[in-house]
Design a protein around this motif. Structure first.
Motif, PDB file in Angstrom:
ATOM      1  N   TYR A  51       0.788  -1.224   0.000  1.00  0.00           N
ATOM      2  CA  TYR A  51       0.000   0.000   0.000  1.00  0.00           C
ATOM      3  C   TYR A  51       0.829   1.288   0.000  1.00  0.00           C
ATOM      4  CZ  TYR A  51      -3.362   3.519   1.496  1.00  0.00           C
ATOM      5  OH  TYR A  51      -4.126   4.648   1.578  1.00  0.00           O
ATOM      6  N   PRO A  52       1.905   1.388   0.805  1.00  0.00           N
ATOM      7  CA  PRO A  52       2.677   2.647   0.793  1.00  0.00           C
ATOM      8  C   PRO A  52       3.181   3.033  -0.593  1.00  0.00           C
ATOM      9  CG  PRO A  52       3.307   1.337   2.681  1.00  0.00           C
ATOM     10  CD  PRO A  52       2.426   0.457   1.829  1.00  0.00           C
ATOM     11  N   GLY A  53       3.580   2.038  -1.379  1.00  0.00           N
ATOM     12  CA  GLY A  53       4.029   2.340  -2.734  1.00  0.00           C
ATOM     13  C   GLY A  53       2.914   2.919  -3.580  1.00  0.00           C
ATOM     14  N   SER A  54       1.699   2.387  -3.401  1.00  0.00           N
ATOM     15  CA  SER A  54       0.539   2.904  -4.120  1.00  0.00           C
ATOM     16  C   SER A  54       0.233   4.333  -3.699  1.00  0.00           C
ATOM     17  CB  SER A  54      -0.676   2.003  -3.853  1.00  0.00           C
ATOM     18  OG  SER A  54      -1.827   2.483  -4.501  1.00  0.00           O
ATOM     19  N   MET A  55       0.338   4.617  -2.407  1.00  0.00           N
ATOM     20  CA  MET A  55       0.101   5.969  -1.908  1.00  0.00           C
ATOM     21  C   MET A  55       1.123   6.947  -2.468  1.00  0.00           C
ATOM     22  SD  MET A  55      -2.430   6.841   0.070  1.00  0.00           S
ATOM     23  CE  MET A  55      -1.724   8.210   0.985  1.00  0.00           C
ATOM     24  N   ALA A  56       2.383   6.519  -2.508  1.00  0.00           N
ATOM     25  CA  ALA A  56       3.445   7.386  -3.036  1.00  0.00           C
ATOM     26  C   ALA A  56       3.185   7.722  -4.498  1.00  0.00           C
ATOM     27  CB  ALA A  56       4.798   6.707  -2.864  1.00  0.00           C
ATOM     28  N   SER A  57       2.724   6.736  -5.261  1.00  0.00           N
ATOM     29  CA  SER A  57       2.430   6.971  -6.677  1.00  0.00           C
ATOM     30  C   SER A  57       1.269   7.957  -6.830  1.00  0.00           C
ATOM     31  CB  SER A  57       2.093   5.650  -7.371  1.00  0.00           C
ATOM     32  OG  SER A  57       3.195   4.766  -7.343  1.00  0.00           O
ATOM     33  N   ALA A  58       0.234   7.783  -6.001  1.00  0.00           N
ATOM     34  CA  ALA A  58      -0.914   8.692  -6.062  1.00  0.00           C
ATOM     35  C   ALA A  58      -0.493  10.120  -5.743  1.00  0.00           C
ATOM     36  CB  ALA A  58      -2.003   8.233  -5.096  1.00  0.00           C
ATOM     37  N   TRP A  59       0.381  10.283  -4.766  1.00  0.00           N
ATOM     38  CA  TRP A  59       0.872  11.620  -4.413  1.00  0.00           C
ATOM     39  C   TRP A  59       1.672  12.225  -5.558  1.00  0.00           C
ATOM     40  CZ3 TRP A  59      -0.087  15.351  -1.123  1.00  0.00           C
ATOM     41  CH2 TRP A  59       0.856  16.350  -0.926  1.00  0.00           C
ATOM     42  N   ALA A  60       2.456  11.392  -6.223  1.00  0.00           N
ATOM     43  CA  ALA A  60       3.265  11.876  -7.340  1.00  0.00           C
ATOM     44  C   ALA A  60       2.396  12.391  -8.483  1.00  0.00           C
ATOM     45  CB  ALA A  60       4.188  10.766  -7.838  1.00  0.00           C
ATOM     46  N   TYR A  61       1.188  11.829  -8.622  1.00  0.00           N
ATOM     47  CA  TYR A  61       0.285  12.218  -9.709  1.00  0.00           C
ATOM     48  C   TYR A  61      -0.740  13.269  -9.273  1.00  0.00           C
ATOM     49  CZ  TYR A  61       1.704   8.551 -13.003  1.00  0.00           C
ATOM     50  OH  TYR A  61       2.395   7.779 -13.889  1.00  0.00           O
ATOM     51  N   ARG A  62      -0.558  13.875  -8.110  1.00  0.00           N
ATOM     52  CA  ARG A  62      -1.588  14.756  -7.555  1.00  0.00           C
ATOM     53  C   ARG A  62      -1.901  15.954  -8.451  1.00  0.00           C
ATOM     54  NH1 ARG A  62       3.204  15.646  -5.165  1.00  0.00           N
ATOM     55  NH2 ARG A  62       3.914  17.795  -4.794  1.00  0.00           N
ATOM     56  N   ASP A  63      -0.952  16.372  -9.277  1.00  0.00           N
ATOM     57  CA  ASP A  63      -1.178  17.524 -10.151  1.00  0.00           C
ATOM     58  C   ASP A  63      -1.707  17.126 -11.526  1.00  0.00           C
ATOM     59  OD1 ASP A  63      -0.279  19.315  -8.186  1.00  0.00           O
ATOM     60  OD2 ASP A  63       1.808  19.037  -8.792  1.00  0.00           O
ATOM     61  N   ASN A  64      -1.924  15.832 -11.716  1.00  0.00           N
ATOM     62  CA  ASN A  64      -2.367  15.347 -13.027  1.00  0.00           C
ATOM     63  C   ASN A  64      -3.657  14.537 -12.913  1.00  0.00           C
ATOM     64  OD1 ASN A  64       0.036  16.135 -14.802  1.00  0.00           O
ATOM     65  ND2 ASN A  64       1.047  14.994 -13.164  1.00  0.00           N
ATOM     66  N   LEU A  65      -4.574  15.046 -12.101  1.00  0.00           N
ATOM     67  CA  LEU A  65      -5.827  14.346 -11.884  1.00  0.00           C
ATOM     68  C   LEU A  65      -6.958  15.054 -12.621  1.00  0.00           C
ATOM     69  CD1 LEU A  65      -5.526  13.600  -8.059  1.00  0.00           C
ATOM     70  CD2 LEU A  65      -5.115  12.027  -9.960  1.00  0.00           C
ATOM     71  N   SER A  66      -7.751  14.278 -13.301  1.00  0.00           N
ATOM     72  CA  SER A  66      -8.892  14.831 -14.022  1.00  0.00           C
ATOM     73  C   SER A  66      -9.911  13.727 -14.208  1.00  0.00           C
ATOM     74  CB  SER A  66      -8.460  15.379 -15.385  1.00  0.00           C
ATOM     75  OG  SER A  66      -7.923  14.344 -16.193  1.00  0.00           O
ATOM     76  N   GLY A  67     -11.076  14.092 -14.692  1.00  0.00           N
ATOM     77  CA  GLY A  67     -12.083  13.092 -14.991  1.00  0.00           C
ATOM     78  C   GLY A  67     -11.667  12.235 -16.180  1.00  0.00           C
ATOM     79  N   VAL A  68     -12.458  11.225 -16.451  1.00  0.00           N
ATOM     80  CA  VAL A  68     -12.172  10.310 -17.564  1.00  0.00           C
ATOM     81  C   VAL A  68     -13.258  10.496 -18.615  1.00  0.00           C
ATOM     82  CG1 VAL A  68     -11.935   7.914 -18.260  1.00  0.00           C
ATOM     83  CG2 VAL A  68     -11.041   8.671 -16.046  1.00  0.00           C
ATOM     84  N   ALA A  69     -12.839  10.954 -19.787  1.00  0.00           N
ATOM     85  CA  ALA A  69     -13.782  11.255 -20.866  1.00  0.00           C
ATOM     86  C   ALA A  69     -14.849  12.206 -20.321  1.00  0.00           C
ATOM     87  CB  ALA A  69     -14.365   9.983 -21.455  1.00  0.00           C
ATOM     88  N   GLU A  70     -16.111  11.798 -20.343  1.00  0.00           N
ATOM     89  CA  GLU A  70     -17.192  12.680 -19.896  1.00  0.00           C
ATOM     90  C   GLU A  70     -17.595  12.438 -18.442  1.00  0.00           C
ATOM     91  OE1 GLU A  70     -20.338  11.958 -22.600  1.00  0.00           O
ATOM     92  OE2 GLU A  70     -19.305  12.809 -24.343  1.00  0.00           O
ATOM     93  N   VAL A  71     -16.911  11.538 -17.759  1.00  0.00           N
ATOM     94  CA  VAL A  71     -17.248  11.228 -16.370  1.00  0.00           C
ATOM     95  C   VAL A  71     -16.336  12.020 -15.437  1.00  0.00           C
ATOM     96  CG1 VAL A  71     -17.468   9.427 -14.638  1.00  0.00           C
ATOM     97  CG2 VAL A  71     -17.960   8.912 -17.029  1.00  0.00           C
ATOM     98  N   PRO A  72     -16.871  12.869 -14.566  1.00  0.00           N
ATOM     99  CA  PRO A  72     -16.041  13.627 -13.627  1.00  0.00           C
ATOM    100  C   PRO A  72     -15.312  12.703 -12.653  1.00  0.00           C
ATOM    101  CG  PRO A  72     -18.250  14.555 -13.771  1.00  0.00           C
ATOM    102  CD  PRO A  72     -18.288  13.233 -14.477  1.00  0.00           C
ATOM    103  N   LEU A  73     -14.274  13.242 -12.040  1.00  0.00           N
ATOM    104  CA  LEU A  73     -13.449  12.437 -11.141  1.00  0.00           C
ATOM    105  C   LEU A  73     -14.213  11.997  -9.893  1.00  0.00           C
ATOM    106  CD1 LEU A  73     -10.468  11.445 -10.899  1.00  0.00           C
ATOM    107  CD2 LEU A  73     -10.034  13.477  -9.511  1.00  0.00           C
ATOM    108  N   ARG A  74     -15.039  12.880  -9.338  1.00  0.00           N
ATOM    109  CA  ARG A  74     -15.695  12.579  -8.063  1.00  0.00           C
ATOM    110  C   ARG A  74     -16.601  11.346  -8.122  1.00  0.00           C
ATOM    111  NH1 ARG A  74     -18.343  17.420  -4.735  1.00  0.00           N
ATOM    112  NH2 ARG A  74     -16.117  17.936  -4.714  1.00  0.00           N
ATOM    113  N   PRO A  75     -17.510  11.223  -9.114  1.00  0.00           N
ATOM    114  CA  PRO A  75     -18.333  10.004  -9.167  1.00  0.00           C
ATOM    115  C   PRO A  75     -17.502   8.730  -9.309  1.00  0.00           C
ATOM    116  CG  PRO A  75     -19.237  11.691 -10.613  1.00  0.00           C
ATOM    117  CD  PRO A  75     -17.903  12.190 -10.171  1.00  0.00           C
TER     118      PRO A  75
END
Length: 249
Positions: A51-75
């Motif tokens: 899990y820590p490795g997964s968390m580190a990767s998510a933190w590294a991508y924190r500035d590159n988060l967006s929805g997927v196609a027409e689906v927003p990120l939150r749903p």
């Protein structure tokens, strides 16, 4: 002592694999079982260890988060979290023999995802395009799969998102890592609260998987992509075959 070295080496390799191409659980889970940890407890401990490795990767991508196609990120995030909860509870609620019987087939499905997930997604995408509601339902199922087992779930997500019309793999990296981490977060919290973690074995893998993840990131810059991909696929096929022999041989 032999088990200690086995777990340490497997943790290092799993961390490196996740940094390079994914599929680290293909190494950590069998190593824990070989060290004498029961399959369900081995699966929960493997999830916590990586899990820590997964968390580190998510933190590294924190500035590159967006929805997927027409689906927003939150749903997407909400249904993934709910799915992760469902999958983790399912793992802990069902008899352990159910997971033991399903494990070879879960490994086989994950192997196919590693080998052909993107190609299958591209093939289906040329023939249909799924509506948003269907994609969210599939995302919930993938979150549940992530909480229950999780092998190659990130690649499965990319394949499903392709059916929605998302084609940019680089842009999908951030959401993919976030969704995998979200499902794993719920699973880890539930496993720890339920006391379903072999902490001595997990502690060894936590340390070595972190080291392996760092080393894998460094090596990944020098090794050609096809070498990493086919090497990972060969290892996952071998482990999957071994588990089928263990179950039915």
């Amino acid at each position: 002592m032999d088990s200690l070295w086995l777990l340490a080496g497997a943790g290092f390799m799993a961390g490196a694999m996740n940094a390079l191409a994914g599929g680290g659980s293909f190494v950590s889970l069998p190593a824990l079982i070989a060290a004498g940890v029961p399959p369900v407890l081995a699966n929960t401990s493997s999830t916590v260890a990586l899990y820590p490795g997964s968390m580190a990767s998510a933190w590294a991508y924190r500035d590159n988060l967006s929805g997927v196609a027409e689906v927003p990120l939150r749903p997407l995030l909400i249904v993934t979290v709910l799915g992760g909860i469902a999958g983790a509870l399912l793992l802990l609620t069902l008899p352990s023999r159910s997971f033991d019987a399903a494990l070879p087939w879960l490994l086989l499905m994950a192997t196919f995802a590693l080998g052909f997930g993107r190609r299958i997604g591209e093939w289906v995408r040329t023939r249909c395009r799924l509506p948003r509601a269907v994609v969210l339902c599939l995302q919930f199922c993938l979150g549940a799969y992530g909480g229950y087992f999780g092998g190659a779930v990130g690649i499965m997500m990319v394949a499903v998102w392709g059916l929605l019309g998302a084609h940019d793999l680089k842009r999908m990296s951030g959401p993919r890592v976030l969704m995998v981490t979200a499902a794993n977060t719920m699973a880890v919290l539930i496993f720890i609260a339920a006391g379903a973690v072999d902490w001595p074995a997990t502690a060894v893998m936590l340390v070595t998987a972190s080291l392996g993840g760092y080393a894998g990131a460094l090596v990944g810059r020098r090794i050609p992509g096809p070498v990493v991909r086919y090497g990972t696929l060969a290892l996952t096929i071998a482990i999957t075959v071994a588990f089928f022999v263990r179950a039915y041989g």
